[in-house]
Design an enzyme around this catalytic site. Structure first.
Site, mmCIF file in Angstrom:
data_model
loop_
_atom_site.group_PDB
_atom_site.id
_atom_site.type_symbol
_atom_site.label_atom_id
_atom_site.label_comp_id
_atom_site.label_asym_id
_atom_site.label_seq_id
_atom_site.Cartn_x
_atom_site.Cartn_y
_atom_site.Cartn_z
ATOM 1 N N LYS A 115 0.804 -1.225 0.000
ATOM 2 C CA LYS A 115 0.000 0.000 0.000
ATOM 3 C C LYS A 115 0.835 1.272 0.000
ATOM 4 O O LYS A 115 0.416 2.296 -0.538
ATOM 5 C CB LYS A 115 -0.953 -0.008 1.188
ATOM 6 N N HIS A 234 -14.730 -1.774 9.168
ATOM 7 C CA HIS A 234 -14.023 -1.380 7.945
ATOM 8 C C HIS A 234 -14.242 -2.360 6.797
ATOM 9 O O HIS A 234 -13.461 -2.411 5.861
ATOM 10 C CB HIS A 234 -12.508 -1.223 8.178
ATOM 11 N N ARG A 291 -8.036 -7.331 -8.714
ATOM 12 C CA ARG A 291 -8.808 -8.573 -8.911
ATOM 13 C C ARG A 291 -10.271 -8.214 -9.099
ATOM 14 O O ARG A 291 -10.628 -7.043 -9.064
ATOM 15 C CB ARG A 291 -8.677 -9.440 -7.653
HETATM 16 P P1 ADP Z 1 -8.457 -2.806 3.537
HETATM 17 O O1 ADP Z 1 -7.435 -2.989 2.454
HETATM 18 O O2 ADP Z 1 -8.124 -3.552 4.780
HETATM 19 O O3 ADP Z 1 -9.844 -3.012 3.060
HETATM 20 P P2 ADP Z 1 -8.613 0.080 3.176
HETATM 21 O O4 ADP Z 1 -7.385 0.899 3.161
HETATM 22 O O5 ADP Z 1 -9.233 -0.238 1.839
HETATM 23 O O6 ADP Z 1 -8.334 -1.275 3.979
HETATM 24 O O7 ADP Z 1 -9.711 0.765 4.084
HETATM 25 C C1 ADP Z 1 -10.916 0.120 4.470
HETATM 26 C C2 ADP Z 1 -11.874 1.121 5.088
HETATM 27 O O8 ADP Z 1 -11.270 1.730 6.256
HETATM 28 C C3 ADP Z 1 -12.233 2.308 4.192
HETATM 29 O O9 ADP Z 1 -13.281 2.014 3.290
HETATM 30 C C4 ADP Z 1 -12.625 3.352 5.225
HETATM 31 O O10 ADP Z 1 -13.924 3.133 5.734
HETATM 32 C C5 ADP Z 1 -11.624 3.101 6.351
HETATM 33 N N1 ADP Z 1 -10.423 3.958 6.152
HETATM 34 C C6 ADP Z 1 -9.236 3.587 5.623
HETATM 35 N N2 ADP Z 1 -8.373 4.615 5.581
HETATM 36 C C7 ADP Z 1 -9.025 5.689 6.094
HETATM 37 C C8 ADP Z 1 -8.662 7.059 6.324
HETATM 38 N N3 ADP Z 1 -7.458 7.535 6.021
HETATM 39 N N4 ADP Z 1 -9.605 7.869 6.870
HETATM 40 C C9 ADP Z 1 -10.834 7.392 7.195
HETATM 41 N N5 ADP Z 1 -11.211 6.126 7.009
HETATM 42 C C10 ADP Z 1 -10.333 5.263 6.467
#
Ligand code: ADP
Length: 480
Positions: A115, A234, A291
């Site tokens: 990431k 999340h 994916r």
């Molecule tokens: P994963 O890869 O574990 O799914 P993500 O980075 O895609 O993690 O984030 C999943 C969720 O977490 C997002 O959809 C959001 O709801 C929350 N989230 C992630 N980063 C942030 C951030 N910087 N600020 C607020 N919410 C966040």
């Protein structure tokens, strides 16, 4: 391409098999000992057992899957989502063995799977990222320095993270170190990698993601967005397309940004660029999923494009047969992930036998389902039973179809998220479109669900009583 190995289980395995069949391609299912009776094994042309129930001993064993591919002489492997779908080493192994991996190149998976590296790549391409550390942080001291610089609250994340795990929010410097070390420990345990980075925590964002398709001839398109703001821990539970907050201009702008991201990592195949969208209508790159996404059906409904078919066509070298201008969004689609979980017990997985299992049918309903009455829900895997997807000419219509479909979905033997789903679709905040990623935390509680269910039961009892009295009146039964 005459035979594809489907390296997955459950509903997605059936979904991929259907696309293969429609294209006249044979299928090979692989399965663990726990899945011997499952539908994906029954419906494939051939099937090979790859090990004991635990996924570490079966669906995650790239070597066993490669052996199955060689024994059955397949041309390609479709990894679905989860399991090996974002494993760059596995994709590389396929490349080395001359078996088509239905997905992007291994270097792309590697780049976007880290990431911190993904943030760097995307930022260089001129797409906005959430303010945060330049790459991974060395240790908790450096992380705290970054957090103070960008300002609290911040979110501490694992570079190898996924599935909403290995993430912690810190609201101030006092709690920061503890949260950092906990997140790191969780990441080490879950992903075998405790490399962390820090990002500004956006207070009330929406999660909006863009579906992209890229062929091997340099053509990249976007297929509009999905709004996946309704999440628990999340993790997405309800998704819809299109999002109520985007207009055509912003859609075009974000779509263009998503295409830029795909270009920056030489993308090939179907992929998803995720953004967070703030109250001031700014969008920031969150991550890219290299994916097929769980929630891809909502995009298929509103664009009419079969994404799995496109993945296969692209993998075998065909050019995408339509242009960006050909793609029009029509109507509205909703998806509910139906998990075998108990919404009254903090969404704890609920396993057991499906004593009763009747899925809804009808116009505007699509069921991507992996189960049948009498089957066991095993404890070894993700507890998703099915995806209930509905379509309407308008958002309201899609919601109405969804609520009726939930009422006609009968499951006995395990708890499910169906009642929770109904709570969401009936909620004023959801219906008005005014919600963010905190919807569940803000509005949902087991008590609220219980109260709604009881109210509905009372109403149903009243209606039944009224009906009874009417019938009695009409039949002119003697009253005594
Ligand atoms: P994963 O890869 O574990 O799914 P993500 O980075 O895609 O993690 O984030 C999943 C969720 O977490 C997002 O959809 C959001 O709801 C929350 N989230 C992630 N980063 C942030 C951030 N910087 N600020 C607020 N919410 C966040």
């Amino acid at each position: 391409m005459s035979k594809v190995l489907i390296a997955n289980r459950g509903e997605i395995s059936l979904r991929i098999a259907r696309a293969c069949r429609e294209l006249g391609i044979g299928t090979l299912a692989v399965y663990s000992e726990a899945d011997e009776q499952s539908l994906h094994v029954q419906l494939a042309d051939e099937a090979i057992c790859i090990g004991p129930p635990s996924s570490a001993e079966s669906y995650l064993r790239g070597d066993r899957i490669m052996s199955a591919a060689e024994i059955a002489d397949v041309d390609a492997i479709h990894p679905g989502y989860g399991f090996l779908s974002e494993n760059a080493d596995f994709a590389e192994q396929c490349e080395a063995c001359n078996i088509l991996f239905i997905g992007p190149r291994s270097e792309t998976i590697r780049k976007m799977g880290d990431k911190a590296l993904a943030r760097e790549t995307v930022s260089k391409a001129g797409v906005p990222i959430i303010p945060g550390s330049d790459g991974p942080v060395e240790n908790e001291k450096e992380a705290l320095r970054v957090a103070k610089k960008i300002g609290f609250p911040v979110i501490i994340k694992a570079v190898s993270g996924g599935g909403g795990r290995g993430m912690r929010i810190a609201h101030n410097a006092v709690s920061f170190t503890k949260e950092f070390l906990t997140a790191k420990m969780e990441a080490e345990k879950a992903f075998g990698d405790g490399t962390m980075y820090v990002e500004k925590y956006l207070e009330n964002p929406r999660h909006i993601e863009f579906q992209i398709l890229a062929d091997k001839h340099g053509k990249i398109l976007h297929l509009g967005e999905r709004d996946c703001s309704v999440q628990r821990r999340h993790q997405k539970v309800v998704e819809e397309a299109p999002s109520v907050v985007l207009d055509d201009d912003l859609r075009a702008k974000m779509g263009e940004a998503a295409v830029k991201v795909a270009k920056a990592c030489d993308y090939v195949g179907a992929g998803t660029v995720e953004f967070l969208f703030d109250e001031n209508r700014n969008f920031y790159f969150l991550e890219m999923n290299t994916r097929l996404q769980v929630e891809h059906p909502v995009t298929e409904y509103i664009t009419g494009v079969d994404l799995v078919e496109q993945q296969i066509r692209i993998a075998r070298g065909e050019a995408i047969a339509f242009t960006q201008n050909d793609l029009k969004i029509k109507g509205h689609a909703m998806e509910l992930r139906v998990y075998a979980e108990d919404p009254l017990e903090d969404f704890m997985p609920s396993t057991g036998t499906l004593e009763k299992y009747q899925i809804p049918q009808g116009e505007g309903i699509r069921m991507d389902n992996g189960f049948e009455e009498g089957m066991e829900v095993p404890i070894y895997y993700d507890p998703m039973l099915a995806k209930l997807v509905t379509y309407g000419k308008t958002r309201e219509e899609a919601i109405e179809v969804m609520i009726k479909a939930i009422d006609n979905y009968i499951v006995e033997g395990v708890s499910t998220t169906l009642a929770f789903g109904k709570f969401v679709f009936q909620h004023d905040a959801f219906r008005s479109g005014d919600f963010d990623t905190h919807f569940v935390k803000k509005y949902y509680s087991p008590d609220a669900l219980k109260e709604e269910t009881e109210q509905e039961a009372r109403l149903a009892a009243l209606l039944a009583l009224k009906q009874y009295l009417n019938d009695k009146e009409q039949l002119r039964l003697p009253s005594n």
